[in-house]
Design a protein around this motif. Sequence first.
Motif, PDB file in Angstrom:
ATOM      1  N   ASN A 113      35.923  45.332  35.028  1.00 29.26           N
ATOM      2  CA  ASN A 113      36.048  46.575  35.151  1.00 29.26           C
ATOM      3  C   ASN A 113      35.830  47.332  36.355  1.00 29.26           C
ATOM      4  O   ASN A 113      36.838  48.142  36.890  1.00 29.26           O
ATOM      5  N   GLU A 132      36.378  45.845  39.284  1.00 33.25           N
ATOM      6  CA  GLU A 132      37.823  45.167  40.053  1.00 33.25           C
ATOM      7  C   GLU A 132      38.901  46.124  39.749  1.00 33.25           C
ATOM      8  O   GLU A 132      39.692  46.507  40.635  1.00 33.25           O
ATOM      9  N   LEU A 133      39.012  46.539  38.472  1.00 31.28           N
ATOM     10  CA  LEU A 133      40.214  47.419  38.079  1.00 31.28           C
ATOM     11  C   LEU A 133      39.963  48.780  38.596  1.00 31.28           C
ATOM     12  O   LEU A 133      41.060  49.167  39.187  1.00 31.28           O
ATOM     13  N   LEU A 136      38.459  49.612  41.265  1.00 30.98           N
ATOM     14  CA  LEU A 136      38.680  49.552  42.633  1.00 30.98           C
ATOM     15  C   LEU A 136      40.310  49.205  43.058  1.00 30.98           C
ATOM     16  O   LEU A 136      40.563  49.879  44.153  1.00 30.98           O
ATOM     17  N   ASP A 137      40.863  48.445  42.359  1.00 34.43           N
ATOM     18  CA  ASP A 137      42.292  48.262  42.604  1.00 34.43           C
ATOM     19  C   ASP A 137      43.098  49.628  42.268  1.00 34.43           C
ATOM     20  O   ASP A 137      43.924  50.087  43.053  1.00 34.43           O
ATOM     21  N   ALA A 138      42.603  50.430  41.385  1.00 35.67           N
ATOM     22  CA  ALA A 138      43.235  51.744  41.207  1.00 35.67           C
ATOM     23  C   ALA A 138      42.778  52.613  42.147  1.00 35.67           C
ATOM     24  O   ALA A 138      43.901  53.490  42.804  1.00 35.67           O
ATOM     25  N   VAL A 147      42.183  51.855  45.473  1.00 33.21           N
ATOM     26  CA  VAL A 147      43.086  51.464  46.705  1.00 33.21           C
ATOM     27  C   VAL A 147      44.590  51.772  46.611  1.00 33.21           C
ATOM     28  O   VAL A 147      45.039  52.267  47.591  1.00 33.21           O
ATOM     29  N   THR A 148      44.871  51.604  45.380  1.00 29.00           N
ATOM     30  CA  THR A 148      46.223  52.086  45.075  1.00 29.00           C
ATOM     31  C   THR A 148      46.597  53.705  45.304  1.00 29.00           C
ATOM     32  O   THR A 148      47.515  53.899  45.929  1.00 29.00           O
ATOM     33  N   ARG A 208      44.730  55.611  47.159  1.00 31.30           N
ATOM     34  CA  ARG A 208      44.421  55.877  48.385  1.00 31.30           C
ATOM     35  C   ARG A 208      45.829  55.747  49.421  1.00 31.30           C
ATOM     36  O   ARG A 208      46.203  56.151  50.081  1.00 31.30           O
ATOM     37  N   ASP A 209      46.544  54.172  49.103  1.00 31.33           N
ATOM     38  CA  ASP A 209      47.677  53.932  49.566  1.00 31.33           C
ATOM     39  C   ASP A 209      48.811  54.827  49.507  1.00 31.33           C
ATOM     40  O   ASP A 209      49.529  55.181  50.418  1.00 31.33           O
TER      41      ASP A 209
END
Length: 98
Positions: free
Chosen positions: A71, A73-74, A76-78, A80-81, A83-84
């Motif tokens: 959870n 990791e999901l 954090l990936d969201a 980062v996406t 932010r990008d």
Amino acid sequence: MSTVSFNAYTALNTTRPADGAQSAGKADAAKNPVAEGISDFRTAMQQAEQSTMQTAVAGADPHAMVAALANAELMLDAAVTIRDKVVEAYQELLRMPV
């Protein structure tokens, strides 16, 4: 091994509103999806950290730890996406001719 006293959540918790403005800030935060997202992110990271510590120290359920880490990791990936995408949009604005 040296003990490091760094807390990753210190930056999120350092700025706090005054006690009088705190109740008004919470009412605004409930309506603000960005504040809700940050709160959810912080909660997921704290749950993953607590679950990992409990599994390492007390031998708690490893399946709960894996679920909490997945959870986190999901989340954090969201983050980062998002932010990008914000950085990309800002760069596009800078490239626009005036």
